[in-house]
Enzyme design. Sequence first.
Site, short mmCIF file in Angstrom:
data_model
loop_
_atom_site.label_atom_id
_atom_site.label_comp_id
_atom_site.label_asym_id
_atom_site.label_seq_id
_atom_site.Cartn_x
_atom_site.Cartn_y
_atom_site.Cartn_z
N CYS A 124 0.87 -1.17 0.00
CA CYS A 124 0.00 0.00 0.00
C CYS A 124 0.91 1.23 0.00
O CYS A 124 1.66 1.45 0.95
CB CYS A 124 -0.88 -0.04 1.25
SG CYS A 124 -2.02 1.33 1.37
N SER A 210 -6.77 4.05 -6.05
CA SER A 210 -7.99 4.26 -5.28
C SER A 210 -8.28 5.75 -5.15
O SER A 210 -7.38 6.54 -4.90
CB SER A 210 -7.82 3.64 -3.89
OG SER A 210 -8.95 3.90 -3.10
N SER A 238 -13.52 4.77 -2.93
CA SER A 238 -13.78 4.77 -1.50
C SER A 238 -15.19 5.37 -1.32
O SER A 238 -15.37 6.57 -1.38
CB SER A 238 -12.70 5.64 -0.85
OG SER A 238 -12.61 5.42 0.50
N CYS A 370 -6.01 0.27 7.25
CA CYS A 370 -6.62 1.20 6.33
C CYS A 370 -7.13 2.45 7.05
O CYS A 370 -7.81 2.35 8.07
CB CYS A 370 -7.79 0.49 5.64
SG CYS A 370 -8.65 1.51 4.49
#
Length: 390
Positions: A124, A210, A238, A370
């Site tokens: 990530c 994202s 998202s 996250c």
Amino acid sequence: MPQDPHAQPLERSPLGLTSDEFIASAKELAGVARPSALAAYRAFFRTGDVDAISLRNSESATREGWTLPVTRSLREESPEGEVVKFVTGVRGDRFWQAGLEDLEIESVLIPMISSSGARTYTLCVSSQVGCAMGCRFCETGQMGLIRSLTSAEIVAQWWNATHKIGIRPKNIVFMGMGEPMDNLDHVIQAISVLKDHNGPHMPVSQVTVSTVGRVDGIKRLGEKVREHGWHRLGLALSLNAPNDDDRSSIMPVNKRWNLAAVQEALLEWPRRTGNKVCIEYVLIPGVNDTRRHAEQIAEFMRPFGLLQGGRIAGKALMAILNLIPYNPRRHSPWPAPSEESVDQFLAWLIDLGVFAKRRRTKGREMMGACGQLGSEKIRGRKLVQATVSG
Ligand code: SF4
């Protein structure tokens, strides 16, 4: 790409250049022949060789400053293996006067066990130091935006994972600090380097960008995805709330681009190879966790296809939903949801025909899960204007 001979070493590093660009740069600045430059580029990415033997004596291609330091790393056990969060130091540039000469970016290596039993890692990565989007549930959003990262600083996170931490990731997701669409030029250049077959050689299908729903960015990236070699790039949204009132209350971006605009942009996302858009939903107790919310999610997902009796109704499924239990940020007004409420919400979604999966929480204790990335040291110093108001 013409090279500035006065550029900082990092800007001349292979980290921010495709192999063709690096070869051109080495020739232009130091007269290095193509085979030597190509060998140095391959060695740099494949074995982590920063010695760049054939370029060692060249002023323009000095190895000094070609990489960035890992300043800290933390590890936490999860059922699928060790989660590794690491911090890369970057220069503060013009923010020195503000006492921010040493900035930090955070990246997380997340283990996954495949159906064959093999363990792979997803990296990530961060695209900015901080973020201007101000999502209320997100640690990074509390920092404000300090600055965007260069393509070299983004690729440095892959290089550090592979050659300093010692874990070569199978997948890369742009879900760390920052909104990638706020830094799209550098994100696109970073992906160009990551997929370079002389460099990291990461299949573009293993890379996912994202966004919180910057519609202009989705459209621009969609144009790129129509180009040869980019078709299978992944996109994630998202979502986090399925109606405009609730979404605007936790995500200011929704006041600029509402759900209808986001949905339209996602429906236009090129899907020549059938890859699905990933819809991320962070479940926050008392905010977005009722049966009514589940029904509204099903309405949002309907144009992308729903399941009927476990089978796809009509045309191919174009989106899947990832349910993510909220990971409380520091000083969070909300707790994490209970296991029962996550199970209940997932059951509602499946009952309504939404193709939904629960994402397992990993790295929560070390603030590596996250929505939890963000340096305490620089949080709250809003040095750059927010992109969206609210
Ligand atoms: S969720 Fe993403 S876009 Fe929103 S504040 Fe956090 S880093 Fe920024």
